[in-house]
Structure formats: C-alpha cells, structure tokens
Motif scaffolding. Structure first.
Motif, PDB file in Angstrom:
ATOM      1  N   ASP A 110       3.717  65.973  68.861  1.00  0.00           N
ATOM      2  CA  ASP A 110       5.115  65.722  68.101  1.00  0.00           C
ATOM      3  C   ASP A 110       4.898  65.032  67.052  1.00  0.00           C
ATOM      4  O   ASP A 110       5.686  65.288  65.854  1.00  0.00           O
ATOM      5  CB  ASP A 110       5.925  65.314  69.209  1.00  0.00           C
ATOM      6  CG  ASP A 110       6.445  65.885  70.195  1.00  0.00           C
ATOM      7  OD1 ASP A 110       6.300  67.410  70.166  1.00  0.00           O
ATOM      8  OD2 ASP A 110       6.879  65.528  71.563  1.00  0.00           O
ATOM      9  N   THR A 114       3.750  67.209  64.309  1.00  0.00           N
ATOM     10  CA  THR A 114       4.422  68.261  63.967  1.00  0.00           C
ATOM     11  C   THR A 114       5.553  67.701  63.131  1.00  0.00           C
ATOM     12  O   THR A 114       5.959  68.147  62.007  1.00  0.00           O
ATOM     13  CB  THR A 114       5.015  69.027  65.338  1.00  0.00           C
ATOM     14  OG1 THR A 114       3.524  69.171  65.848  1.00  0.00           O
ATOM     15  CG2 THR A 114       5.654  70.028  64.957  1.00  0.00           C
ATOM     16  N   TYR A 115       6.218  66.647  63.697  1.00  0.00           N
ATOM     17  CA  TYR A 115       7.440  66.307  62.946  1.00  0.00           C
ATOM     18  C   TYR A 115       7.305  65.406  61.702  1.00  0.00           C
ATOM     19  O   TYR A 115       7.684  65.501  60.585  1.00  0.00           O
ATOM     20  CB  TYR A 115       8.348  65.273  63.871  1.00  0.00           C
ATOM     21  CG  TYR A 115       8.929  65.968  64.803  1.00  0.00           C
ATOM     22  CD1 TYR A 115       9.718  67.363  64.795  1.00  0.00           C
ATOM     23  CD2 TYR A 115       8.802  65.632  66.203  1.00  0.00           C
ATOM     24  CE1 TYR A 115      10.110  67.880  65.806  1.00  0.00           C
ATOM     25  CE2 TYR A 115       9.465  66.572  67.429  1.00  0.00           C
ATOM     26  CZ  TYR A 115      10.061  67.504  67.243  1.00  0.00           C
ATOM     27  OH  TYR A 115      10.534  68.332  68.032  1.00  0.00           O
ATOM     28  N   GLY A 158       4.655  66.287  59.845  1.00  0.00           N
ATOM     29  CA  GLY A 158       4.157  67.343  58.769  1.00  0.00           C
ATOM     30  C   GLY A 158       5.515  68.156  58.491  1.00  0.00           C
ATOM     31  O   GLY A 158       5.672  68.183  57.163  1.00  0.00           O
ATOM     32  N   TRP A 159       6.426  68.067  59.123  1.00  0.00           N
ATOM     33  CA  TRP A 159       7.725  68.838  58.662  1.00  0.00           C
ATOM     34  C   TRP A 159       8.606  67.892  57.808  1.00  0.00           C
ATOM     35  O   TRP A 159       8.878  68.070  56.650  1.00  0.00           O
ATOM     36  CB  TRP A 159       8.891  69.036  59.791  1.00  0.00           C
ATOM     37  CG  TRP A 159       8.152  70.232  60.616  1.00  0.00           C
ATOM     38  CD1 TRP A 159       8.008  70.161  62.061  1.00  0.00           C
ATOM     39  CD2 TRP A 159       8.476  71.605  60.065  1.00  0.00           C
ATOM     40  NE1 TRP A 159       7.788  71.568  62.378  1.00  0.00           N
ATOM     41  CE2 TRP A 159       8.025  72.377  61.381  1.00  0.00           C
ATOM     42  CE3 TRP A 159       8.785  72.281  59.044  1.00  0.00           C
ATOM     43  CZ2 TRP A 159       8.083  73.875  61.102  1.00  0.00           C
ATOM     44  CZ3 TRP A 159       8.640  73.681  58.897  1.00  0.00           C
ATOM     45  CH2 TRP A 159       8.290  74.573  60.054  1.00  0.00           C
ATOM     46  N   ALA A 160       8.354  66.595  57.978  1.00  0.00           N
ATOM     47  CA  ALA A 160       8.970  65.614  57.018  1.00  0.00           C
ATOM     48  C   ALA A 160       8.306  65.381  55.695  1.00  0.00           C
ATOM     49  O   ALA A 160       9.015  65.493  54.760  1.00  0.00           O
ATOM     50  CB  ALA A 160       8.843  64.135  57.673  1.00  0.00           C
ATOM     51  N   LEU A 172       0.758  69.390  60.155  1.00  0.00           N
ATOM     52  CA  LEU A 172       1.447  70.635  60.782  1.00  0.00           C
ATOM     53  C   LEU A 172       0.359  71.424  61.621  1.00  0.00           C
ATOM     54  O   LEU A 172       0.526  71.529  62.617  1.00  0.00           O
ATOM     55  CB  LEU A 172       2.164  71.814  60.028  1.00  0.00           C
ATOM     56  CG  LEU A 172       3.632  71.136  59.374  1.00  0.00           C
ATOM     57  CD1 LEU A 172       4.209  72.172  58.382  1.00  0.00           C
ATOM     58  CD2 LEU A 172       4.582  71.075  60.819  1.00  0.00           C
ATOM     59  N   ALA A 225       1.058  67.670  54.418  1.00  0.00           N
ATOM     60  CA  ALA A 225       1.984  68.158  55.239  1.00  0.00           C
ATOM     61  C   ALA A 225       1.277  69.624  55.915  1.00  0.00           C
ATOM     62  O   ALA A 225       1.452  69.505  57.122  1.00  0.00           O
ATOM     63  CB  ALA A 225       3.287  68.954  54.219  1.00  0.00           C
ATOM     64  N   SER A 236       6.584  67.867  54.526  1.00  0.00           N
ATOM     65  CA  SER A 236       6.808  69.104  53.540  1.00  0.00           C
ATOM     66  C   SER A 236       8.188  69.222  53.088  1.00  0.00           C
ATOM     67  O   SER A 236       8.329  69.928  52.077  1.00  0.00           O
ATOM     68  CB  SER A 236       6.479  70.370  54.701  1.00  0.00           C
ATOM     69  OG  SER A 236       7.528  70.391  55.637  1.00  0.00           O
ATOM     70  N   LEU A 237       8.879  68.939  53.778  1.00  0.00           N
ATOM     71  CA  LEU A 237      10.449  68.514  53.066  1.00  0.00           C
ATOM     72  C   LEU A 237      10.540  67.846  51.929  1.00  0.00           C
ATOM     73  O   LEU A 237      10.998  68.000  50.891  1.00  0.00           O
ATOM     74  CB  LEU A 237      11.392  68.082  54.111  1.00  0.00           C
ATOM     75  CG  LEU A 237      11.843  68.957  55.302  1.00  0.00           C
ATOM     76  CD1 LEU A 237      12.845  68.214  56.097  1.00  0.00           C
ATOM     77  CD2 LEU A 237      12.640  70.265  54.467  1.00  0.00           C
TER      78      LEU A 237
END
Length: 84
Positions: free
Chosen positions: A4, A7-8, A10-12, A76, A72, A14-15
C-alpha cells in the motif's frame, strides 16, 4: 502494508509528475506561435548567453519531471508486484 505504501506513494508521485508536466508545457509554449518559433533554431546557434542559460534551466526542469515520472512508475510497479 508495504504494498500500500508503494502503491499510494506511486500514485501521489504520478499526480505530482502530471502536474509538473502540465505546468512545464504551459510555461514552455504559451501559444501556438511560440511553439512554432521554438523549432526554428533548435541548436540555438545564434542565441545569446542569456537565452542559452534560460534554455539550460528549462532543461533541468525537464530532467526533474522525467526523474519524478520514473520514480512514480517504479513505486507503482513495486506496489502492484507485492502480493496482498
């Protein structure tokens, strides 16, 4: 728990990377005419020292955006590879 975080995280990243790329695109080419003029002298053979310095600064910002995108993608891929 670790998956987690990757994953999170990586999402942050990437944003943030998408935001940096959008900001960079908006600052680099505010109009279509500026976009076309940007390709006139790609090697900047007739450019002054100030213009070359400004180009070098933008190159560093582009490198930072690429590095952030790579981080990122790496986060991910690690986050999705770790089983739950």
């Amino acid at each position: 728990m670790l998956d987690d975080a990757f994953t999170y995280g990586g999402w942050a990243c990437s944003l943030v990377a998408v935001g940096v790329w959008l900001w960079l695109a908006r600052r680099a080419f505010p109009s279509f005419e500026a976009f076309v003029r940007g390709f006139d002298d790609e090697l900047q053979l007739g450019a002054s020292c100030e213009e070359r310095a400004r180009h070098a600064r933008w190159y560093q910002v582009r490198q930072a955006a690429v590095a952030l995108t790579a981080v990122a993608a790496l986060c991910l891929s690690i986050g999705f590879a770790i089983p739950d």
